[in-house]
Structures are given as C-alpha cells and as structure tokens.
Design an enzyme around this catalytic site. Structure first.
Site, PDB file in Angstrom:
ATOM      1  N   ALA A 282     -75.393  29.630  12.778  1.00 26.84           N
ATOM      2  CA  ALA A 282     -75.297  28.587  13.805  1.00 26.84           C
ATOM      3  C   ALA A 282     -76.579  28.443  14.622  1.00 26.84           C
ATOM      4  O   ALA A 282     -76.926  27.347  15.045  1.00 26.84           O
ATOM      5  CB  ALA A 282     -74.119  28.874  14.737  1.00 26.84           C
TER       6      ALA A 282
ATOM      7  N   GLN B  38     -34.641  10.411   9.308  1.00 22.48           N
ATOM      8  CA  GLN B  38     -35.701   9.745  10.054  1.00 22.48           C
ATOM      9  C   GLN B  38     -36.886  10.661  10.323  1.00 22.48           C
ATOM     10  O   GLN B  38     -38.040  10.254  10.184  1.00 22.48           O
ATOM     11  CB  GLN B  38     -35.127   9.233  11.372  1.00 22.48           C
ATOM     12  CG  GLN B  38     -36.073   8.338  12.155  1.00 22.48           C
ATOM     13  CD  GLN B  38     -35.424   7.834  13.429  1.00 22.48           C
ATOM     14  OE1 GLN B  38     -35.093   8.615  14.303  1.00 22.48           O
ATOM     15  NE2 GLN B  38     -35.247   6.522  13.518  1.00 22.48           N
TER      16      GLN B  38
ATOM     17  N   ASP C  53     -70.005  25.101   5.628  1.00 16.55           N
ATOM     18  CA  ASP C  53     -70.963  24.012   5.570  1.00 16.55           C
ATOM     19  C   ASP C  53     -71.366  23.564   6.977  1.00 16.55           C
ATOM     20  O   ASP C  53     -71.382  22.375   7.292  1.00 16.55           O
ATOM     21  CB  ASP C  53     -70.370  22.828   4.794  1.00 16.55           C
ATOM     22  CG  ASP C  53     -71.450  21.841   4.350  1.00 16.55           C
ATOM     23  OD1 ASP C  53     -72.183  22.159   3.414  1.00 16.55           O
ATOM     24  OD2 ASP C  53     -71.555  20.766   4.960  1.00 16.55           O
ATOM     25  N   GLY C  54     -71.713  24.504   7.813  1.00 17.65           N
ATOM     26  CA  GLY C  54     -71.984  24.206   9.209  1.00 17.65           C
ATOM     27  C   GLY C  54     -70.673  24.147   9.962  1.00 17.65           C
ATOM     28  O   GLY C  54     -69.984  23.112   9.969  1.00 17.65           O
ATOM     29  N   GLY C  55     -70.251  25.257  10.561  1.00 18.92           N
ATOM     30  CA  GLY C  55     -68.963  25.319  11.239  1.00 18.92           C
ATOM     31  C   GLY C  55     -68.847  24.265  12.329  1.00 18.92           C
ATOM     32  O   GLY C  55     -69.818  23.922  13.007  1.00 18.92           O
TER      33      GLY C  55
END
Length: 419
Positions: A140, A300, A385-387
C-alpha cells in the site's frame, strides 16, 4: 449526441466467443483442480486450459498488432472477462497476471524492448508473465516519499548491469509452469535507497532462468484456488541495464497505469461471479419448495432478494463498461473511474453473493451448491490488486484534495484532473 449501449458486431462476437469458450473449455477446471491438495499443483493443472486460451487468441489480445498480437480494446477485454469469470476465475487470473507483467513493456517500453519481449507471447506456447509488485511487508505504501520505508526491493546499477535484491509475494504467475519460473517478471523496484520512489522507482524485466530468482513459498488462498500466489526472492539477480523500462522514477506512472487497466476487467470478473450466484439462486428458487407448499420464488421476500441481486449485477456491469470505454478514450490517463469501479464492483459482489447464500439457505454454505465457492472467490476482490482500503480509496482521497479536481468530469465523460 446520444448514449448507446448497443454492442456492435465485433463486440458481440468477442462476447459470444468468450461465452462458448468458458462453457466448452473452462467448465472443466473445477473437476481438474478439486482432488489436488497443494496450491502449486492446482495451478499447474491449469496449463492445458491456459494453452487453449492461447490457442483461442486471448493472450495475443494483450499485445499490439505490430509485434504479432491481435489486441482487444479495454471494452472488448471486459466483455470477454465477464463471460469467462462466470465459469472460472483461475485461468482468467493467469491471463490478467500476464497482462500486468507485459503492461509496462507495451505502454512504456522502447522499440527495442517491445521487439525483444513481446513477440514470444504471440506464439503457440503457453507463456506466462508476472508483475512483482507487492512487498512481503505490504504494497500500500509503495509510493511513500520517505526513502526509509515503502518499497524495499532495490536495483543497484553497476556499469551496464542491474543487480536486484528483495522479496515479493502474491506475485501471480511468477512460479511458472511446473515451478520453472514465469517467462518474464516485471519487477517493481527502487534504484537508490537514499531517494524517494518519485525519483527512484523503476521496473526491471527479469527473464526465466536468470540466476538468483528463487520461489521460496506458496500462499494457499481460500478462493481463486488455482491462482498462483508465490513468494519470490531476488538475490543478487543480474540483468542487462537494457532491461529497465524507462528511467528511475518512471515506475510511478507505470504502476498506476497497470493497476488502472485491471480495474474494469476486475469489475467484469465480479459481475461474472455475481451472475453465477444469481443463476444458481434463481433456478433454485423456481424449482425448490424447501418442504413447503410452493416454490421459493413465490414468496415475496425471495422475489425481492432476487430483484436486489439482479439490480446490482446490472449496475456493476455498466459501470465496468463505462470504465473500460473511458480507459480507451483517455489512453488510461484517467484513474478516478478506474478506482471507483474496482472498489464498487468488488465490495458489491461480496454483498450480492452473500444474499444469494441467504436465499439458498444452509446448503449455500456447504459443498452441495456452488455458492460457497463463489463466495470464497469474491472475498478476494476487495483486498487484491491494490486493496480497496490501503490503495484504491487512498488514491481517490488524494485526487479529491487536489485543487484542480473536478467532480463533474466523469459525468460529462471528460478527463478527470487531480490524479
């Protein structure tokens, strides 16, 4: 000018080809990997399926025509990924990982580098590329301006050679087939420990067989069961200086560009897995009474849950389409919509599959239905993939703080500023 979401003939052909390929070929992946205990064995079992991806042209789709490829636009790629990921995420991840490894070369490499590295991926062999990005301590803060922290894989320049040292993990595809190493690894590194990444971040290409590259571990993930997630160590790895893409400092824009490209396909993969959950839950609701007097769908609450699931799928699909189209139109320069799509679709997929599990009931938590396995796959999307917390939201936050940021740019289909 009007908006038109109608797919043209070429786009329809790509989607149809991908759907037929997924149903005819990739539907066999689950049975092939199910009896295998080790993650590397499951990955190696993908080889014949990946070979068929190569034969069908999905890897050549990553490469410009002048180097032997048959490139897809980002939008075409997204259309294919949704169909493929609906059936299997593992082979799609191997293709995406190869695309990430090749991205710096395709978009930033010199003519010599493109001619040297790209044509081999256009042949009939099932070649793999990888990007070695995530540090063992995390990825990061790779762009932290403090040179003492962040990225700690270093490339020392000695004359006409680069000497690499460091360790990475979650390096998709890096072990290669049968543990022989990926054919090419694009290593994200720094050239000077005394300089911040803005001045020293670089990408260096390491080819298979280079001494000093060691696969020292394999992470066994709860989803994406056959996706390759090795730990890779680089110990005095020597490569020619000509293997550096661009110059020190250029690595910043390469990394941002590569991980912007993946956003729309990941959004589409989320849609594919949500579709798989919806299709099972819908058929279940129409045909199962759960011991009661009526099929579940007549209640429903069940109908409303199915409606919510379907609405989410449609919203994520069209957001992914817009992100892909915007990526094509801006040449990948606009990263705002890319990050929004990755965050939104990935987190939506977790809620959506969870609701499908609630609708199916306790059987959705076991191995009698595909729902639990789909849930294990989608849990990965927000953190890889990039938090979404450590990387994607932070990038959006940084854009918002720029004086030039224009919050209406995306609504008007213009290039966002401030990124």
């Amino acid at each position: 000018m009007t908006l038109d979401f109608t797919l043209d003939a070429d786009q329809m052909a790509v989607r149809t080809q991908a759907r037929q390929f997924a149903e005819g070929v990739l539907s066999g992946v689950e049975a092939a990997i199910a009896p295998l205990a080790k993650p590397e064995e499951r990955f190696y079992a993908l080889r014949p399926f990946f070979q068929q991806m190569v034969d069908a042209g999905f890897v050549k789709a990553l490469i410009p025509a002048e180097y032997g490829g048959a490139p897809f636009s980002s939008l075409q790629f997204v259309l294919a990924v949704e169909e493929i990921a609906r059936v299997d995420v593992n082979v799609a991840s191997a293709v995406l990982g190869t695309g990430l490894g090749l991205y710096p070369i395709v978009h930033f490499g010199s003519e010599e580098q493109k001619k040297r590295f790209l044509p081999p991926f256009c042949g009939s062999d099932p070649k793999l590329a990888a990007i070695a990005y995530t540090e063992v301590t995390g990825g990061a803060n790779y762009d932290n301006p403090d040179p003492k922290v962040g990225l700690q894989t270093f490339a020392r320049i000695e004359g006409e050679e680069i000497v690499l040292n460091g360790a990475k993990h979650y390096t998709t595809n890096a072990s290669g087939w049968e543990g022989k190493g990926a054919d090419l690894i694009s290593v994200v590194c720094r050239t000077d420990p005394a300089k911040p990444p803005q001045e020293s971040l670089a990408i260096v290409v390491v080819e298979r067989g280079t001494p000093g590259v060691e696969i020292t571990g394999m992470i066994d993930t709860i989803g994406h069961r056959a996706t390759n997630s090795p730990r890779v160590e680089f110990k005095d790895v020597r490569v020619p200086l000509a293997n550096m893409i661009g110059q020190p400092g250029d690595g910043m824009k390469m990394v941002k560009g590569a991980f912007s490209w993946t956003c729309a396909p990941i959004g589409a993969a989320c849609v594919g897995r949500m579709r798989a959950a919806f299709e099972y839950a819908y058929e279940f609701a129409k045909t199962d009474n759960r011991g009661g007097p009526h099929p579940v769908i007549e209640y429903q609450n069940a109908g409303y849950m199915l409606a919510d699931i379907k609405m989410r799928i449609e919203a994520a699909r069209y957001l992914s389409w817009k992100a892909a189209d915007h990526f094509d139109k801006t040449g990948g320069l606009d990263r705002e919509l890319a990050n929004i799509t990755k965050v939104y679709a990935s987190e939506l997929s977790v809620q959506t599959v969870y609701d499908a599990m609630r609708l199916v009931g306790v059987d959705g938590y076991g191995d009698k239905t595909p729902i639990a396995a789909i849930m294990q796959d989608v849990l990965c999307f927000p953190v890889y993939d990039g938090g979404n917390m450590g990387v994607r939201r932070r990038q959006l936050h940084e854009m918002f703080m720029e004086p030039s940021y224009d919050h209406l740019a995306l609504a008007e289909n213009r290039l966002s500023t401030g990124n």
